[in-house]
Design a protein around this motif. Structure first.
Motif, PDB file in Angstrom:
ATOM      1  N   LEU A 126       0.826  -1.199   0.000  1.00 46.59           N
ATOM      2  CA  LEU A 126       0.000   0.000   0.000  1.00 46.59           C
ATOM      3  C   LEU A 126       0.865   1.256   0.000  1.00 46.59           C
ATOM      4  N   VAL A 127       1.905   1.267   0.825  1.00 45.87           N
ATOM      5  CA  VAL A 127       2.825   2.407   0.867  1.00 45.87           C
ATOM      6  C   VAL A 127       3.494   2.590  -0.482  1.00 45.87           C
ATOM      7  N   GLU A 129       2.358   1.861  -3.428  1.00 49.33           N
ATOM      8  CA  GLU A 129       1.415   2.445  -4.381  1.00 49.33           C
ATOM      9  C   GLU A 129       1.220   3.933  -4.122  1.00 49.33           C
ATOM     10  N   LEU A 130       1.191   4.318  -2.851  1.00 56.32           N
ATOM     11  CA  LEU A 130       1.023   5.740  -2.509  1.00 56.32           C
ATOM     12  C   LEU A 130       2.206   6.563  -3.003  1.00 56.32           C
ATOM     13  N   ILE A 131       3.411   6.015  -2.828  1.00 50.30           N
ATOM     14  CA  ILE A 131       4.615   6.722  -3.281  1.00 50.30           C
ATOM     15  C   ILE A 131       4.641   6.803  -4.803  1.00 50.30           C
ATOM     16  N   ASP A 133       2.250   6.924  -6.851  1.00 50.67           N
ATOM     17  CA  ASP A 133       1.247   7.838  -7.386  1.00 50.67           C
ATOM     18  C   ASP A 133       1.472   9.291  -6.972  1.00 50.67           C
ATOM     19  N   ASP A 134       2.487   9.541  -6.144  1.00 48.67           N
ATOM     20  CA  ASP A 134       2.757  10.896  -5.668  1.00 48.67           C
ATOM     21  C   ASP A 134       3.755  11.560  -6.617  1.00 48.67           C
ATOM     22  N   THR A 221       8.497  -2.034  -1.661  1.00 48.04           N
ATOM     23  CA  THR A 221       8.310  -0.598  -1.743  1.00 48.04           C
ATOM     24  C   THR A 221       9.431   0.044  -2.535  1.00 48.04           C
TER      25      THR A 221
END
Length: 234
Positions: A126-127, A129-131, A133-134, A221
């Motif tokens: 999850l982390v 994917e967040l990175i 997409d940032d 990640t």
């Protein structure tokens, strides 16, 4: 061994709403690498209390000035309580007191500190994917860091003892002459004996000039925080 005395008190709320004090003191053996700090000593005692909630942390020493919890204790505290908890630090005569929130002492704690072992891989994904997409984070990463990440991921497979712990860590560091050194986590059955990859690279960093910062990565990640034990050394 250090002749430096540290005493910690945790003000803890129990499941029935009452408060109690949990005490701890630093303890040092002949081999200094096996020492335990007062804060972690007290935190270990929480295992004997049902659903404890830390309300305050107090740390005093026999020195003339207050001493804050060390790096290991700051991370350990963050794994047991919330960032807004107040940490009160005092000297031997109690005439110099410092009071601050834990978040001020440790603003970037380990990402998965509250994740259960069975959930940690999904949390890492999850982390990631967040990175990914940032856009701001992605654009801030330069070519050197991208290259280092590639080197680190190239040896990530060597941290293969997933049965001991499912998250894999590796790291890479680039030097002034353009050469790159890599390392991966060496997991121990006794977790405290595990060697993180960044610490393994410290000797090379001492000998040679850095060109780009050391880049630790995890198996699921993008760019990871440096391992806990290596942060004070760095």
């Amino acid at each position: 061994q250090s002749h430096f005395k540290v005493y910690a008190i945790l003000v803890v709320e129990k499941v029935d709403g009452s408060l109690c004090l949990v005490h701890g003191a630093n303890s040092e053996q002949g081999y200094i690498g096996g020492a335990i700090c007062a804060e972690r000593s007290a935190l270990c005692a929480l295992r004997f209390i049902e659903k404890p909630i830390i309300r305050h942390v107090v740390v005093v020493t026999d020195s003339a000035t207050p001493t804050s919890p060390g790096v290991l204790c700051r991370e350990y505290l963050m794994s047991h309580t919330q960032p807004e908890v107040h940490v009160v630090m005092g000297n031997a005569t109690s005439d110099h007191i410092i009071n601050c929130q834990l978040r001020e002492l440790w603003p970037h704690p380990y990402l998965y500190r509250f994740a259960d072992r069975s959930d940690v891989v999904e949390a890492a994904k999850l982390v990631s994917e967040l990175i990914k997409d940032d856009d701001e984070v992605v654009s801030a990463v330069g070519d050197d860091i991208r290259a280092l990440r590639s080197h680190a991921m190239g040896v990530n497979y060597r941290d293969a003892l997933d049965a001991l712990h499912p998250i894999r860590f590796s790291a890479a560091v680039m030097f002034e002459d353009g050469t790159v050194e890599t390392a991966w986590m060496l997991k121990g059955l006794e977790y405290g004996c595990t060697l993180d990859p960044v610490s393994q690279l410290v000797h090379q960093m001492e000998k040679r000039k850095l060109c780009a910062p050391c880049t630790p990565v995890g198996s699921t990640t993008n760019v990871h925080q440096a391992g806990l034990h290596c942060k004070p050394t760095l």
